[in-house]
Design a protein around this motif. Structure first.
Motif, PDB file in Angstrom:
ATOM      1  N   GLU A 192       0.883  -1.011   0.080  1.00  0.00           N
ATOM      2  CA  GLU A 192      -0.012   0.028   0.006  1.00  0.00           C
ATOM      3  C   GLU A 192       0.882   1.308   0.132  1.00  0.00           C
ATOM      4  O   GLU A 192       0.334   2.555  -0.248  1.00  0.00           O
ATOM      5  N   LYS A 193       2.263   1.434   0.683  1.00  0.00           N
ATOM      6  CA  LYS A 193       3.021   2.476   0.714  1.00  0.00           C
ATOM      7  C   LYS A 193       3.701   2.330  -0.916  1.00  0.00           C
ATOM      8  O   LYS A 193       4.354   1.805  -1.233  1.00  0.00           O
ATOM      9  N   GLU A 194       3.693   3.672  -1.426  1.00  0.00           N
ATOM     10  CA  GLU A 194       4.295   4.013  -2.600  1.00  0.00           C
ATOM     11  C   GLU A 194       5.613   3.664  -2.699  1.00  0.00           C
ATOM     12  O   GLU A 194       6.211   3.408  -3.564  1.00  0.00           O
ATOM     13  N   TYR A 195       6.353   4.376  -1.536  1.00  0.00           N
ATOM     14  CA  TYR A 195       7.819   4.316  -1.570  1.00  0.00           C
ATOM     15  C   TYR A 195       8.322   2.855  -1.283  1.00  0.00           C
ATOM     16  O   TYR A 195       9.343   2.406  -1.995  1.00  0.00           O
TER      17      TYR A 195
ATOM     18  N   LYS B  15       6.883   0.146  -2.720  1.00  0.00           N
ATOM     19  CA  LYS B  15       6.620  -0.332  -4.100  1.00  0.00           C
ATOM     20  C   LYS B  15       7.966   0.033  -5.073  1.00  0.00           C
ATOM     21  O   LYS B  15       8.411  -0.564  -5.599  1.00  0.00           O
ATOM     22  N   ARG B  16       8.129   1.433  -4.765  1.00  0.00           N
ATOM     23  CA  ARG B  16       9.097   1.901  -5.928  1.00  0.00           C
ATOM     24  C   ARG B  16      10.480   1.385  -5.492  1.00  0.00           C
ATOM     25  O   ARG B  16      11.097   0.893  -6.581  1.00  0.00           O
TER      26      ARG B  16
END
Length: 430
Positions: free
Chosen positions: A411-414, A416-417
């Motif tokens: 859920e956290k974009e950072y 995933k990145r």
């Protein structure tokens, strides 16, 4: 001086007390003062009523006598200063502080002890009250009282007073005055008495927390080896306080951290990583993580102390906060260590599996972020040294790639990145 145990059997009303203490007859003064003290001490009469009847200034005048009246007055005023802030400030406004300071030079130890007690109550009532006590040169008064012959009861109260002089850090006490107390606090760390140890440690906590140069002042007072010794105390409170100060030292400059290492701190910290109390374990792991954020020499000292065996255990079985601090210990070593030190983590400490396993703690993204930060650096390190093929194989064998792929849906974009970057750059053929 008259025996303190002599008690009158007479009971007086508040009106009779007022008349008695204002009498010109010394016996009546003593009778009224003693009865007032007993009523205040026993809670039989409200302090505000006594203040309202205007007899507290008379009590303060009695402090200037040189007979048994002094002790009764000092005792009653001590009880008043243990009341509310308003009651304590009234005693201050009536100019009691300089008279209590003078009593510190009395030849009668019970009177000295009562004066120290009252001054402790006053100094502990806030920064303004504390500073008034300091401004009246209380430190000059109490330092000569400390010797090997000082009775334990008096010594406890002196250390408690000194501790109150270091409290209430908004604003902080004048550091030039506090610094004068540090050698005494350092010496008190050698005591076997628990109350003295707690007050001495609490004071050093306040100094180390409040002042930019407080940490160095604690070190200069030769307190570090004694604090390290206290890490093996059987009292949880003392361990926690000593850890707090040591944590500040480990968070300081490299030279300050070196003083902790030189004092044998790593051996004791390694043992505390096995403590039964979870709070102590996580605080200890936090300190270790700060040390590994330092120099490569300090990282090597952590390795040589065998601490990574316990770090691996925390990664596997510690509580979440301890795991996070253990993960930072590994990540900091990867970020700042030499190639030999990083290889030691992989080959000798077998740290990578439990480290990678933390990627599955989805409810704590901060931990995942710490591990991803370390992994990304580890891949860049391998790329420069010998290529990433072996590291990729090891990570895959440990199910690390599967965990990284799962993070692409976090859920956290950072999160995933970073996971995507590692997979794309180092596993792009997978």
């Amino acid at each position: 001086m008259t025996n303190r145990n002599e008690e009158t059997a007479v009971q007086l009303s508040i009106d009779q007390i007022v008349v008695a203490v204002n009498s010109e007859d010394p016996e009546q003064q003593f009778l009224g003062m003693q009865e007032a003290r007993k009523m205040v001490s026993g809670g039989d009469i409200p302090i505000d009523l006594m203040i309202g009847r205007g007899i507290v200034p008379t009590f303060i005048q009695f402090l200037q006598h040189n007979d048994k009246l002094q002790f009764e007055a000092a005792w009653a005023l001590t009880n008043i200063t243990s009341g509310t802030t308003e009651q304590t400030h009234y005693v201050i406004q009536m100019n009691a502080v300089p008279h209590f300071i003078t009593l510190l030079q009395s030849p009668y130890m019970d009177l000295v002890e009562q004066a120290v007690w009252a001054l402790s109550n006053i100094a502990g009532d806030g920064a303004a009250a504390r500073d008034i006590v300091i401004q009246h040169n209380v430190i000059d008064g109490i330092l000569p009282l400390i010797s090997n012959e000082t009775p334990l009861s008096l010594l406890r109260k002196i250390v408690w007073l000194m501790s109150n002089l270091c409290r209430n850090n908004i604003p902080s006490p004048p550091f030039g005055q506090v610094r004068r107390l540090l050698p005494v606090f350092s010496q008190m760390l050698l005591s076997q008495d628990i109350p003295i140890l707690i007050d001495a440690c609490s004071s050093l906590v306040n100094v180390a927390d409040a002042e930019n140069n407080g940490i160095q002042a604690v070190i200069d007072a030769e307190a570090v080896p004694r604090l390290v010794h206290l890490l093996q105390s059987s009292d949880f409170r003392i361990i926690a306080l000593a850890l707090h100060i040591i944590g500040n030292i480990a968070f300081g400059t490299d030279q300050q951290t070196d003083s902790l290492i030189s004092a044998g701190g790593l051996t004791k910290l390694g043992l505390l990583l096995q403590h039964s109390n979870g709070h102590i374990v996580q605080e200890t792991a936090w300190i270790i993580s700060n040390i590994t954020a330092g120099s490569q020499t300090q990282i090597q000292a952590v390795i040589d102390a065998g601490i990574f065996q316990q770090i691996r255990h925390l990664l596997e079985k510690g509580n979440v906060k301890a795991q996070k601090n253990a993960a930072w210990t590994v990540t900091n070593t990867i970020l700042s260590g030499t190639s030999e030190q990083v290889l030691n983590l992989i080959e000798n400490q077998k740290i990578i599996k439990p480290y990678i396993d933390l990627l599955e703690i989805n409810t704590y993204p901060a931990i995942i972020n710490v591990v991803l930060l370390g992994l990304e650096k580890l891949f860049r390190f391998s790329e420069q040294i010998c290529g990433t093929e072996n590291l990729c194989l090891m990570v895959e064998d440990l199910s690390g790639l599967d965990k990284l792929k799962a993070l692409l849906f976090h859920e956290k974009e950072y999160i995933k990145r970073i996971a995507y970057i590692i997979i794309y750059i180092y596993f792009k053929t997978t």
